[in-house]
Design an enzyme around this catalytic site. Structure first.
Site, PDB file in Angstrom:
ATOM      1  CG  MET A   1      -1.747   1.282   1.280  1.00 28.46           C
ATOM      2  SD  MET A   1      -3.066   1.277   2.475  1.00 28.46           S
ATOM      3  CE  MET A   1      -2.191   1.291   4.012  1.00 28.46           C
ATOM      4  N   GLY A  56       4.328   1.520  -0.467  1.00 24.09           N
ATOM      5  CA  GLY A  56       5.320   1.542  -1.550  1.00 24.09           C
ATOM      6  C   GLY A  56       4.684   1.944  -2.878  1.00 24.09           C
ATOM      7  CG  LEU A 103      13.671  -6.645   0.575  1.00 29.28           C
ATOM      8  CD1 LEU A 103      12.590  -5.613   0.857  1.00 29.28           C
ATOM      9  CD2 LEU A 103      14.901  -5.974  -0.029  1.00 29.28           C
ATOM     10  CB  SER A 142       4.490   1.845  12.784  1.00 32.05           C
ATOM     11  OG  SER A 142       3.312   1.706  13.528  1.00 32.05           O
ATOM     12  CB  SER A 143       1.798   5.919  15.423  1.00 36.98           C
ATOM     13  OG  SER A 143       0.777   5.012  15.103  1.00 36.98           O
ATOM     14  CB  CYS A 144       2.702   0.579  17.189  1.00 35.35           C
ATOM     15  SG  CYS A 144       3.907  -0.176  16.122  1.00 35.35           S
ATOM     16  CE1 TYR A 199       5.422  -3.937  11.749  1.00 33.20           C
ATOM     17  CE2 TYR A 199       4.355  -2.254  13.078  1.00 33.20           C
ATOM     18  CZ  TYR A 199       4.786  -2.712  11.856  1.00 33.20           C
ATOM     19  OH  TYR A 199       4.574  -1.947  10.738  1.00 33.20           O
ATOM     20  CE  LYS A 202       7.900  -1.029  10.793  1.00 35.64           C
ATOM     21  NZ  LYS A 202       8.410  -0.771   9.439  1.00 35.64           N
ATOM     22  CG  HIS A 216      -4.318  -1.806  10.008  1.00 33.28           C
ATOM     23  ND1 HIS A 216      -3.461  -1.888   8.941  1.00 33.28           N
ATOM     24  CD2 HIS A 216      -3.580  -2.097  11.103  1.00 33.28           C
ATOM     25  CE1 HIS A 216      -2.249  -2.191   9.369  1.00 33.28           C
ATOM     26  NE2 HIS A 216      -2.287  -2.338  10.671  1.00 33.28           N
ATOM     27  CG  ASP A 241     -13.206   0.304  23.519  1.00 32.69           C
ATOM     28  OD1 ASP A 241     -13.728  -0.051  22.446  1.00 32.69           O
ATOM     29  OD2 ASP A 241     -13.814   0.920  24.413  1.00 32.69           O
TER      30      ASP A 241
HETATM   31  P1  NDP Z   1       2.105  -3.889   2.861  1.00 36.97           P
HETATM   32  O1  NDP Z   1       1.986  -5.206   3.526  1.00 36.97           O
HETATM   33  O2  NDP Z   1       0.983  -3.402   2.011  1.00 36.97           O
HETATM   34  O3  NDP Z   1       3.438  -3.850   1.991  1.00 36.97           O
HETATM   35  C1  NDP Z   1       4.649  -4.355   2.452  1.00 36.97           C
HETATM   36  C2  NDP Z   1       5.495  -4.741   1.262  1.00 36.97           C
HETATM   37  O4  NDP Z   1       6.728  -5.264   1.747  1.00 36.97           O
HETATM   38  C3  NDP Z   1       4.864  -5.804   0.376  1.00 36.97           C
HETATM   39  O5  NDP Z   1       5.004  -5.422  -0.971  1.00 36.97           O
HETATM   40  C4  NDP Z   1       5.700  -7.042   0.688  1.00 36.97           C
HETATM   41  O6  NDP Z   1       5.856  -7.922  -0.401  1.00 36.97           O
HETATM   42  C5  NDP Z   1       7.048  -6.408   0.988  1.00 36.97           C
HETATM   43  N1  NDP Z   1       7.873  -7.346   1.725  1.00 36.97           N
HETATM   44  C6  NDP Z   1       7.671  -7.831   2.971  1.00 36.97           C
HETATM   45  N2  NDP Z   1       8.633  -8.712   3.292  1.00 36.97           N
HETATM   46  C7  NDP Z   1       9.461  -8.792   2.215  1.00 36.97           C
HETATM   47  C8  NDP Z   1      10.636  -9.525   1.933  1.00 36.97           C
HETATM   48  N3  NDP Z   1      11.172 -10.378   2.824  1.00 36.97           N
HETATM   49  N4  NDP Z   1      11.213  -9.356   0.739  1.00 36.97           N
HETATM   50  C9  NDP Z   1      10.694  -8.511  -0.181  1.00 36.97           C
HETATM   51  N5  NDP Z   1       9.595  -7.782   0.022  1.00 36.97           N
HETATM   52  C10 NDP Z   1       8.979  -7.916   1.217  1.00 36.97           C
HETATM   53  O7  NDP Z   1       2.415  -2.836   4.028  1.00 36.97           O
HETATM   54  P2  NDP Z   1       2.138  -1.273   4.060  1.00 36.97           P
HETATM   55  O8  NDP Z   1       2.363  -0.706   2.705  1.00 36.97           O
HETATM   56  O9  NDP Z   1       0.863  -1.045   4.761  1.00 36.97           O
HETATM   57  O10 NDP Z   1       3.300  -0.769   5.040  1.00 36.97           O
HETATM   58  C11 NDP Z   1       4.539  -0.302   4.572  1.00 36.97           C
HETATM   59  C12 NDP Z   1       5.306   0.392   5.692  1.00 36.97           C
HETATM   60  O11 NDP Z   1       4.500   1.447   6.226  1.00 36.97           O
HETATM   61  C13 NDP Z   1       5.637  -0.525   6.870  1.00 36.97           C
HETATM   62  O12 NDP Z   1       6.926  -0.243   7.325  1.00 36.97           O
HETATM   63  C14 NDP Z   1       4.645  -0.154   7.936  1.00 36.97           C
HETATM   64  O13 NDP Z   1       5.166  -0.315   9.202  1.00 36.97           O
HETATM   65  C15 NDP Z   1       4.426   1.317   7.627  1.00 36.97           C
HETATM   66  N6  NDP Z   1       3.143   1.766   8.155  1.00 36.97           N
HETATM   67  C16 NDP Z   1       1.953   1.245   7.694  1.00 36.97           C
HETATM   68  C17 NDP Z   1       0.745   1.642   8.280  1.00 36.97           C
HETATM   69  C18 NDP Z   1      -0.572   1.112   7.814  1.00 36.97           C
HETATM   70  O14 NDP Z   1      -1.598   1.563   8.354  1.00 36.97           O
HETATM   71  N7  NDP Z   1      -0.616   0.222   6.842  1.00 36.97           N
HETATM   72  C19 NDP Z   1       0.726   2.623   9.363  1.00 36.97           C
HETATM   73  C20 NDP Z   1       2.017   3.122   9.745  1.00 36.97           C
HETATM   74  C21 NDP Z   1       3.162   2.687   9.166  1.00 36.97           C
HETATM   75  P3  NDP Z   1       4.802  -9.142  -0.619  1.00 36.97           P
HETATM   76  O15 NDP Z   1       3.662  -8.495  -1.345  1.00 36.97           O
HETATM   77  O16 NDP Z   1       5.558 -10.123  -1.422  1.00 36.97           O
HETATM   78  O17 NDP Z   1       4.427  -9.640   0.750  1.00 36.97           O
END
Ligand code: NDP
Length: 345
Positions: free
Chosen positions: A49, A51, A76, A142-144, A171, A175, A214, A304
């Site tokens: 989401m 990226g 990764l 992340s805010s956590c 987690y 972070k 979420h 909650d």
């Molecule tokens: P997603 O799960 O949507 O995306 C994470 C991406 O990381 C996926 O494309 C996944 O690939 C890739 N990935 C995970 N592990 C590996 C690996 N070993 N090798 C290669 N690629 C990998 O997460 P979000 O986009 O929601 O989150 C992204 C960042 O934003 C995180 O750091 C998160 O902590 C932060 N964040 C997100 C929030 C939210 O509400 N979603 C809130 C606050 C922070 P694959 O598709 O193959 O699994």
């Protein structure tokens, strides 16, 4: 940032790890620079989401050289593969949006996976970037990471001032390690590794799997299904009174690119709207967007969580950035492209 000559970068790669401080400017001394439109930019986690939103924003702004690798092309967690990839590609900028991410259930039950995988991804990318002589990087936390009971709104200074929420402690620890890696490479080697702390996000490419999603995407899906099945009642977990903040993911991406472009080189920085709503208000906004006219029933047997979670975004505001998408607009846009809206799903 200008592309460095191949010879300089090769020398920096060979010597940088040991003699980094002599080759790179001290933390905070780097002048604010504009990213070149031909800069090579690697977005780790480009299909997720966050990226994918960063890639969209970079493309909108005319950046033409974006590097991306799927998990099958580059795991990764594989340190050697990450080091080789970064040494070979030498991106000018890196955005780390790859992580093991999930809701409360997944975080609480797969604790070892969340800790080990996130530590590995962060270490491989951040330390690997330094080894490859890459100066500019952004890490998404992340805010956590903040203590469970900290004062509201949450300021960046509250980091490590109290115990974390138990359910997602592994987690959060991963972070915190990631942001400390950034801070330490900045202090020891003069890198510009920026750690951003986004609030709850939602938008295109969100996770709508009810077992791991979420609150906002879960509500959107449940309201959609309740409408489709003419269910008169929408069950919402908890009392409806906790307050939460939600940021549309394209606004987050805009903030990340803004910070990178304007040369921000300071400490960790919160990214949010600065505004929160109750879960009841959120559910009502979702129902209105979906066109569901049933009633809400709060299931008080479900937890909650903390009563309020709102980020203080004054550090970001002072730099001139503000979120531009209202909650209503963001939910409408997310709903329009949700996977369950497609006839094939
Ligand atoms: P997603 O799960 O949507 O995306 C994470 C991406 O990381 C996926 O494309 C996944 O690939 C890739 N990935 C995970 N592990 C590996 C690996 N070993 N090798 C290669 N690629 C990998 O997460 P979000 O986009 O929601 O989150 C992204 C960042 O934003 C995180 O750091 C998160 O902590 C932060 N964040 C997100 C929030 C939210 O509400 N979603 C809130 C606050 C922070 P694959 O598709 O193959 O699994």
């Amino acid at each position: 940032m200008c592309r460095k000559s191949a010879i300089f970068r090769a020398a920096e790669y060979l010597l940088g790890y040991t003699f980094g401080p002599f080759f790179t400017p001290r933390h905070g001394e780097k002048p604010a620079t504009q990213m070149h439109r031909d800069a090579k930019i690697y977005v780790a986690g480009h299909a997720g989401m966050v990226g994918s939103a960063i890639v969209r924003r970079l493309r909108e702004k005319g950046y033409g050289s974006i590097l991306a690798r799927s998990r099958s092309e580059l795991d990764l967690m594989d340190q050697r593969a990450v080091r080789e990839f970064l040494a070979h590609e030498r991106p000018d900028y890196i955005f780390i949006a790859a992580a093991r991410v999930g809701g409360i259930l997944a975080n609480n039950t797969m604790r070892a996976d969340f800790l080990a995988q996130n530590l590995a991804i962060e270490l491989n990318l951040i330390e690997g970037a330094h080894r490859a002589g890459i100066q500019d990087l952004m890490f998404l936390g992340s805010s956590c990471i903040y203590p469970r009971d900290c004062p509201q709104p949450i300021r960046e200074e509250y980091l490590l001032t109290g115990p974390l929420e138990k359910t997602n402690e592994p987690y959060a620890i991963a972070k915190i390690a990631g942001l400390k890696l950034c801070e330490s490479f900045n202090q020891q080697f003069g890198r510009r590794y920026v750690a951003t702390m986004p609030t709850n996000l939602y938008g295109p490419n969100d996770n709508y799997d009810l077992a791991s999603s979420h609150v906002l995407p879960a509500l959107l899906r449940k309201a959609h299904e309740a409408k489709a099945s003419r269910n008169p009642e929408l069950v919402v977990w908890g009392s409806g009174t906790p307050r939460r903040e939600f940021l549309y993911v394209d606004d987050l991406a805009d903030a990340c690119v803004y910070l990178m472009e304007t040369g921000y080189a300071g400490d960790l920085i919160n990214i949010g709207t600065g505004v929160d709503v109750t879960i009841r208000e959120l559910a009502e906004t979702v129902m209105k967007t979906v066109g569901y006219e049933g009633t809400i029933r709060f299931d008080a047997s479900k937890p909650d969580g903390t009563p309020r979670k709102l980020l203080d975004v004054s550090r970001l505001s002072r730099l001139g950035w503000k979120a531009s998408t209202s909650l209503q607009d963001g939910i409408r846009r997310a709903y329009a492209v949700a996977p369950f809206m497609s006839p094939t799903n």
